[in-house]
Design a protein around this motif. Structure first.
Motif, short mmCIF file in Angstrom:
data_model
loop_
_atom_site.label_atom_id
_atom_site.label_comp_id
_atom_site.label_asym_id
_atom_site.label_seq_id
_atom_site.Cartn_x
_atom_site.Cartn_y
_atom_site.Cartn_z
N LEU A 294 0.79 -1.37 0.10
CA LEU A 294 -0.06 0.16 0.03
C LEU A 294 0.75 1.26 0.17
O LEU A 294 0.63 2.26 -0.73
CB LEU A 294 -0.92 -0.11 1.21
CG LEU A 294 -2.02 1.00 1.34
CD1 LEU A 294 -3.11 0.72 -0.06
CD2 LEU A 294 -2.76 0.74 2.61
N LYS A 295 2.00 1.21 0.64
CA LYS A 295 2.80 2.38 0.60
C LYS A 295 3.61 2.80 -0.70
O LYS A 295 3.74 3.57 -1.02
CB LYS A 295 3.65 2.02 1.93
CG LYS A 295 3.52 2.42 3.36
CD LYS A 295 4.46 2.21 4.43
CE LYS A 295 3.95 2.34 5.78
NZ LYS A 295 5.04 2.03 6.78
N LEU A 296 3.82 1.70 -1.26
CA LEU A 296 4.53 1.65 -2.34
C LEU A 296 3.38 2.12 -3.69
O LEU A 296 3.79 2.49 -4.64
CB LEU A 296 5.07 0.19 -2.90
CG LEU A 296 6.30 -0.12 -2.38
CD1 LEU A 296 6.71 -1.48 -2.55
CD2 LEU A 296 7.43 0.96 -3.00
N GLY A 297 2.16 1.97 -3.37
CA GLY A 297 1.21 2.25 -4.35
C GLY A 297 0.83 1.14 -5.18
O GLY A 297 0.31 1.25 -6.50
N ASN A 298 1.40 -0.16 -4.93
CA ASN A 298 1.19 -1.35 -5.61
C ASN A 298 0.02 -2.06 -5.27
O ASN A 298 -0.33 -2.82 -4.49
CB ASN A 298 2.49 -2.50 -5.33
CG ASN A 298 2.38 -3.50 -6.30
OD1 ASN A 298 1.17 -3.90 -6.73
ND2 ASN A 298 3.42 -4.25 -6.60
N VAL A 299 -1.25 -1.50 -6.04
CA VAL A 299 -2.52 -1.68 -5.41
C VAL A 299 -2.74 -3.07 -5.65
O VAL A 299 -3.59 -3.90 -4.73
CB VAL A 299 -3.74 -0.79 -6.39
CG1 VAL A 299 -4.91 -1.06 -6.12
CG2 VAL A 299 -3.21 0.76 -5.75
N GLY A 300 -2.52 -3.74 -6.82
CA GLY A 300 -2.71 -5.24 -7.05
C GLY A 300 -2.40 -5.97 -6.03
O GLY A 300 -2.95 -6.94 -5.42
N MET A 301 -0.93 -5.84 -5.88
CA MET A 301 -0.34 -6.78 -4.38
C MET A 301 -0.98 -6.59 -3.40
O MET A 301 -1.03 -7.55 -2.60
CB MET A 301 1.12 -6.68 -4.80
CG MET A 301 1.99 -7.35 -6.10
SD MET A 301 3.37 -7.11 -5.69
CE MET A 301 4.15 -8.05 -4.53
N ALA A 302 -1.13 -5.13 -3.08
CA ALA A 302 -1.96 -4.86 -1.83
C ALA A 302 -3.04 -5.70 -1.65
O ALA A 302 -3.63 -6.20 -0.48
CB ALA A 302 -2.01 -3.29 -1.62
N GLU A 303 -3.76 -5.40 -2.57
CA GLU A 303 -5.26 -6.25 -2.45
C GLU A 303 -5.32 -7.74 -2.32
O GLU A 303 -5.90 -8.21 -1.63
CB GLU A 303 -6.00 -5.96 -3.95
CG GLU A 303 -7.64 -6.47 -4.10
CD GLU A 303 -8.25 -6.33 -5.19
OE1 GLU A 303 -9.47 -6.47 -5.35
OE2 GLU A 303 -7.45 -5.63 -6.03
#
Length: 564
Positions: A294-303
């Motif tokens: 989430l901090k990285l803005g990697n929405v797909g992996m965060a989800e």
């Protein structure tokens, strides 16, 4: 476990008749077979549970000597989740034996169970001879560690470390040497870390490594280096451990933390991704993975990480609201406010506390802001202001900073300034946190004003503490105790105020004799310190002083403290 064990034939015979047992398995036939095996060993007091929920009910009422628990228990909690909850809630005696039983041989399942440290992991089918041999070995080991575990449970870490030394010395006099020496050194090292004495912890780890290359000892040394700020050296050590044993999962978690502290979030994310593939059923790991993504803005992996965390955490004692809040943020970034609001509603129903209600409202405001609904975002900010006005207590540091960030974004000024000043007053010695607060002021275009607010807040906290110390140093103990109670109520998370408050209470008893009410107050203060800032040397020293003042030389068990 890599430590050397004695042959079963050399162990003193154990009387199994007077022990209490719990068998947990969802198949009645397996329960009957295990019960008959135990009866053949002489066991009489045997309870059975067919599910994780039933097991937890029994563990909450009865302190068992031996638990035989299957890994797969059908619907509800699995064996790993039963074990983690039993440890977290301190439902096991120091001498209790927990044996995980399973037909499951996959790396994922074995590693998942092993992370919660059962005393043994048995693969079905289990013969009576194997059961007896493993029970004997584990039982004898647990009796050696029983007084150490008891002191650990009381959080008297220095006494526990001395007991380790005494047991090592006692074992050295025995014929054949001390078969538990390495494990005792391992425990001593952990205790020294918890006591805020890294040099002594390092000495214990070095003593172990002089005999054999244990990966846990290498990892322990790396943790000490990381805590000391030697991040690059720690990183190299963790990577070396992983190169030697790619299944040593703790090294991955620690390496990710090292990368985070170095500001290398991409690398931390990559390490956590590898760890999650190796052992995917850890709720804390999936949560951590999602937060870094989430901090990285990697929405797909965060989800993906947050959804996995919610799925595996459904029956877990380690479940928190964080995964729901994190996934709601992801939905906001994907412009899917409807699902985000459903997740926030679920979090509030699942965790009906004031703290979560506040965090839900903060996340709601962020979701509205990210999806461009600025009117509703401002409305969430107004509701947060009302919640702050109604409650005299302030949330933890991270929540205060999140709330201040949102309030600034939606155009509120006075409330976030108060929150950030409160954060500084509670952490007036932390330069790192002061820098984070200053960055929030900078983003709100209050840079110069923020510098002055931080300076004034630090001085206010220092003055509050120094007045209590001055009263103590001039012999006005009753006034000092009263002053520090007020200081604690004003700044409940200020480490130096908390420690000085506990020290003044101890000093009063050293001068005037043991008083149960003052002792209980001091313990309450110190346990709060250990929850918010674990591993402080002064914590261990003050707990030891309290134990020495107590009539029987021991402290009550710290039931509210999570297991290590």
């Amino acid at each position: 476990m890599n430590t050397r064990e004695p042959p079963a034939t050399t162990l003193k015979e154990v009387s199994w008749a007077d022990k209490s047992y719990l068998i947990v398995d969802d198949f009645v036939g397996v329960r009957q077979l295990l019960r008959e095996s135990l009866r053949n060993l002489g066991a009489r007091n045997i309870d059975q549970a067919s599910s994780g929920g039933e097991a937890m009910n029994l563990l909450g009422r009865i302190r068992y000597d031996v638990v035989l628990c299957d890994y797969n228990l059908g619907e509800g909690k699995n064996g790993q989740q039963v074990l983690e909850e039993a440890r977290q809630r301190n439902l096991l005696n120091p001498s209790s034996v927990w044996m995980m039983v399973s037909a499951e041989k996959s790396t994922e399942s074995v590693m998942g169970a092993a992370e919660h440290q059962p005393d043994a992991y048995l693969i079905k089918p289990i013969t009576e001879g194997v059961l007896l041999t493993r029970l004997n070995r584990v039982w004898h080991k647990k009796q050696v560690f029983r007084p150490i575990d008891q002191a650990y449970g009381e959080k008297d870490y220095l006494r526990a470390a001395r007991l380790c030394d005494e047991e090592i010395a006692r074992g050295a006099q025995k014929e054949g040497g001390n078969v538990h020496r390495i494990e005792l050194l391992r425990m001593k090292a952990r205790l020294m870390e918890k006591s805020g004495q890294p040099i002594k912890a390092r000495e214990a780890y070095d003593e172990v490594l002089a005999e054999r290359e244990y990966q846990w000892a290498r990892t322990g040394l790396a943790k000490i280096r990381m805590a000391n700020g030697e991040l690059e050296q720690a990183r190299q050590l963790f990577q070396g451990v992983i190169a030697e044993n790619r299944h040593y999962i703790d090294a991955y978690d620690q390496l990710a933390l090292a990368y985070q502290q170095m500001g290398q979030l991409e690398e931390a994310c990559s390490v956590l991704e590898r760890a999650a593939r190796l052992s995917p059923n850890s709720v804390p790991r999936q949560r951590h993975f999602g937060q870094v993504c989430l901090k990285l803005g990697n929405v797909g992996m965060a989800e993906k990480a947050f959804r996995k965390c919610i799925a595996i955490g459904e029956y877990s004692y380690l479940k928190t609201a964080d995964a729901y809040l994190g996934l709601a943020r992801v939905c906001g970034m994907k412009n899917e406010p409807k699902e985000a609001l459903l997740l926030l509603g679920h979090a509030q129903r699942e965790f009906p506390t004031d703290d979560v209600r506040l965090r839900v409202k903060i996340t709601e405001g962020m979701v509205y802001h990210e999806t461009g609904d600025y009117r509703r975002a401002r409305k969430s900010g107004d509701e947060l202001e009302e919640m702050l006005a109604l409650s005299p207590q302030r949330p933890d540091t991270a929540t205060c900073m999140e709330m201040a960030t949102l309030l600034f974004v939606v155009g509120v000024k006075e409330a976030p300034v108060e929150l950030l000043c409160y954060v500084i007053r509670n952490n007036h010695d932390s330069l790192l946190l002061q820098d984070e607060v200053q960055r929030i002021f900078d983003k709100a275009r209050m840079g110069e004003e923020g510098v002055e607010l931080i300076r004034a807040s630090k001085k206010e906290a220092a003055d509050l503490m120094n007045q209590g110390v001055l009263l103590w140093k001039t012999g006005k103990l009753d006034e000092a105790i009263a002053w520090m109670r007020t200081a604690r109520a004003t700044l409940p998370n200020n480490l130096r105020i908390l420690f000085n408050a506990a020290q003044i209470l101890v000093s009063a008893m050293q001068q005037n004799g043991y008083q149960i009410m003052l002792a209980d107050e001091a313990i309450e203060v110190l346990l709060h310190v250990d929850r918010i800032h674990p591993g402080q040397q002064r914590f261990a020293q003050l707990m030891e002083q309290l134990a020495l003042l107590a009539p029987d030389g021991t402290l009550p068990p710290a039931d509210d403290a999570p297991a290590d």
